[in-house]
Design an enzyme around this catalytic site. Structure first.
Site, PDB file in Angstrom:
ATOM      1  N   VAL A   1       0.833  -1.098  -0.046  1.00 12.38           N
ATOM      2  CA  VAL A   1       0.081  -0.032   0.055  1.00 12.38           C
ATOM      3  C   VAL A   1       0.886   1.247   0.045  1.00 12.38           C
ATOM      4  O   VAL A   1       1.885   1.362   0.804  1.00 12.38           O
ATOM      5  CB  VAL A   1      -0.945  -0.015   1.127  1.00 12.38           C
ATOM      6  CG1 VAL A   1      -1.774   1.497   1.433  1.00 12.38           C
ATOM      7  CG2 VAL A   1      -2.027  -1.072   1.311  1.00 12.38           C
TER       8      VAL A   1
ATOM      9  N   GLY B   1       4.341   3.892   3.200  1.00 15.87           N
ATOM     10  CA  GLY B   1       4.049   2.765   2.368  1.00 15.87           C
ATOM     11  C   GLY B   1       4.125   1.636   3.538  1.00 15.87           C
ATOM     12  O   GLY B   1       4.732   1.722   4.526  1.00 15.87           O
ATOM     13  N   LYS B   2       3.758   0.481   3.208  1.00 15.64           N
ATOM     14  CA  LYS B   2       3.915  -0.699   3.755  1.00 15.64           C
ATOM     15  C   LYS B   2       3.379  -1.882   3.066  1.00 15.64           C
ATOM     16  O   LYS B   2       2.761  -1.652   1.948  1.00 15.64           O
ATOM     17  CB  LYS B   2       2.905  -0.521   4.871  1.00 15.64           C
ATOM     18  CG  LYS B   2       3.342  -1.567   6.232  1.00 15.64           C
ATOM     19  CD  LYS B   2       4.569  -0.820   6.759  1.00 15.64           C
ATOM     20  CE  LYS B   2       4.848  -1.680   8.078  1.00 15.64           C
ATOM     21  NZ  LYS B   2       5.979  -1.105   8.885  1.00 15.64           N
ATOM     22  N   GLY B   3       4.179  -3.057   3.278  1.00 12.98           N
ATOM     23  CA  GLY B   3       3.943  -4.038   2.445  1.00 12.98           C
ATOM     24  C   GLY B   3       3.778  -5.261   3.358  1.00 12.98           C
ATOM     25  O   GLY B   3       4.195  -5.433   4.533  1.00 12.98           O
TER      26      GLY B   3
ATOM     27  N   ASP C   1      10.723  -5.139   8.458  1.00 14.05           N
ATOM     28  CA  ASP C   1       9.645  -5.068   9.329  1.00 14.05           C
ATOM     29  C   ASP C   1       9.323  -6.428  10.098  1.00 14.05           C
ATOM     30  O   ASP C   1      10.262  -7.465  10.012  1.00 14.05           O
ATOM     31  CB  ASP C   1       8.149  -4.722   8.702  1.00 14.05           C
ATOM     32  CG  ASP C   1       7.155  -4.135   9.789  1.00 14.05           C
ATOM     33  OD1 ASP C   1       6.450  -4.743  10.347  1.00 14.05           O
ATOM     34  OD2 ASP C   1       7.501  -2.806   9.868  1.00 14.05           O
TER      35      ASP C   1
END
Length: 419
Positions: A61, A106-108, A147
């Site tokens: 995202v 952002g993040k995945g 992460d």
């Protein structure tokens, strides 16, 4: 209606609406600020060691690209879904803006338990995930980082996969990679170091002697372990620790470095101090000066907040405190001093920014330079948050998020709406 749902996204939306009301943002501007610009879902089929083909679902995202490329980690966990990833991307936007970094959030993530994969399967999944993301990411579009469930080795696989498709080595596509592959000194301990630095600033702010202070760290992964070591070096006694296998508590304290060495050898905290084991649900409410939740979201709810027995809540994790818990904390006669997550755990993204800059320039800094720049950046954000909280008579969380949201809003206003 949006495709984003679930308790973590609902929490991010509630927090935003509180800040939007505080800033008096018109209703027709709110969706543009809150809803992500882009959300990607991909299937990642890989060959398993037993000959089967397994398919894992991956997400990415990008909340906004107004200030620069999206920036954020990639987590591997069995409960990952698009709502959680969107919430984490939103929080990352406010965090980057508060730190005055040229990024959007952002993040995945991939829905998988990485502990159940062999090293070969983990590499295959990591490379396939990055391969599926190549049309949507880039050094000036979206820069990945580690992460929960990922590490510098996974970042090296991401970088290599992207580079093979480009035909040249592109170290700046990820941060948190090994130092020998273009990473930066200090990145591994950056988030935990920042938690310890800011908790120490809070001790000083409240007039508490560090040498007489105590701390409990819930979550003894990368963030919690380095936060514990950093606090111990400053004189704080570490009286409680936990990970997913055990919680331990002793008023006399634990040696943080020995606990870290144990986890490095055995991969878990269990077995380090069997005689000190307690129920994990009790750890958060044991007496201490500093409580640092450094694991997952929403561990401090309304009930836990009412039972907290700490002076400082240093949020090493993303979103550990629910909005209902915030109401409880704000109503206490002797209020707990909260260091909100978008400030407290910003050390990781700040040093990731340093790594990105070094990779772009191919000019690298010493660890002392990195840590000096990190502490200077954190101290600047700290002073802005505390000053705004005092001037406006609001909580530290409201102050921190107001700064972040307002900076993103002003950037969007300045650029206008295209076309």
């Amino acid at each position: 209606m949006t495709l984003f749902a679930g308790p973590v996204f609902d929490m991010a939306r509630t927090q935003f609406n509180i800040i939007a009301d505080h800033l008096e943002i018109p209703s027709d501007e709110r969706d543009r600020l809150l809803l992500p610009k882009r959300a990607i879902s991909v299937s990642c089929p890989i060959h398993m060691d037993d000959g089967r083909t397994a398919v894992f679902t991956g997400y990415r995202v990008q909340h906004h690209l107004t200030l620069g490329p999206a920036k954020g980690g990639t987590r591997y966990a069995p409960n990952v879904d698009i709502g959680e990833i969107a919430a984490l991307a939103i929080w990352m936007s406010w965090k980057c803006a508060l730190a005055d970094l040229p990024y959007g959030g952002g993040k995945g993530g991939v829905t998988v338990d990485p502990r159940l994969l062999s090293p070969r399967e983990l590499e295959s999944l990591s490379r396939r995930y990055m391969q599926e993301m190549i049309p949507f990411v880039g050094p000036h579009t979206d820069v990945m980082a580690p992460d929960m469930g990922t590490n510098e080795q996974v970042m090296a696989w991401f970088m290599d996969t992207y580079s093979m498709y480009q035909g040249v080595t592109v170290t700046e596509i990820v941060t948190g990679k090994p130092v020998g592959s273009g990473g930066t000194l200090g990145r591994n301990e950056a988030t935990g170091h920042g938690v310890a630095f800011l908790a120490s600033r809070a001790l000083d702010h409240l007039g508490i002697d560090p040498l007489a202070s105590t701390a409990i760290l819930q979550g003894f992964g990368n963030v919690g372990s380095h936060a514990a070591i950093g606090l111990a070096r400053r004189g704080t006694r570490i009286v409680g620790l936990s990970d997913h296998t055990v919680a331990i508590y002793d008023r006399n304290g634990f040696d943080a470095q020995s606990a870290f060495d144990h986890v490095m050898k055995h991969r878990v905290l269990k077995g380090f101090a069997d005689q000190a084991e307690i129920d994990p649900t009790e750890l958060l409410t044991k007496p201490c000066d500093i409580l640092a939740p450094c694991a997952v979201e929403r561990v401090i709810d309304e009930e836990v907040a009412a039972a907290l027995n700490c002076r400082i809540l240093a949020e090493g994790a993303n979103g550990p405190t629910t909005p209902d818990a915030d109401l409880v904390l704000g109503n206490q006669n002797n209020a707990i001093f909260v260091i909100p997550d978008i400030l407290c755990n910003a050390g990781g993204v700040i040093v990731s920014y340093f790594e990105w800059v070094q990779s772009l320039q191919q000019y690298f800094w010493s660890k002392d330079e990195v840590m000096e720049k990190l502490e200077r950046a954190l101290d600047r954000s700290w002073r802005q948050v505390v000053d705004r909280a005092n001037r406006h008579g609001v909580s530290n969380r409201t102050a921190a998020m107001s700064i972040g949201v307002d900076r993103v809003r002003k950037a969007k206003q300045a650029r206008g709406l295209f076309p």
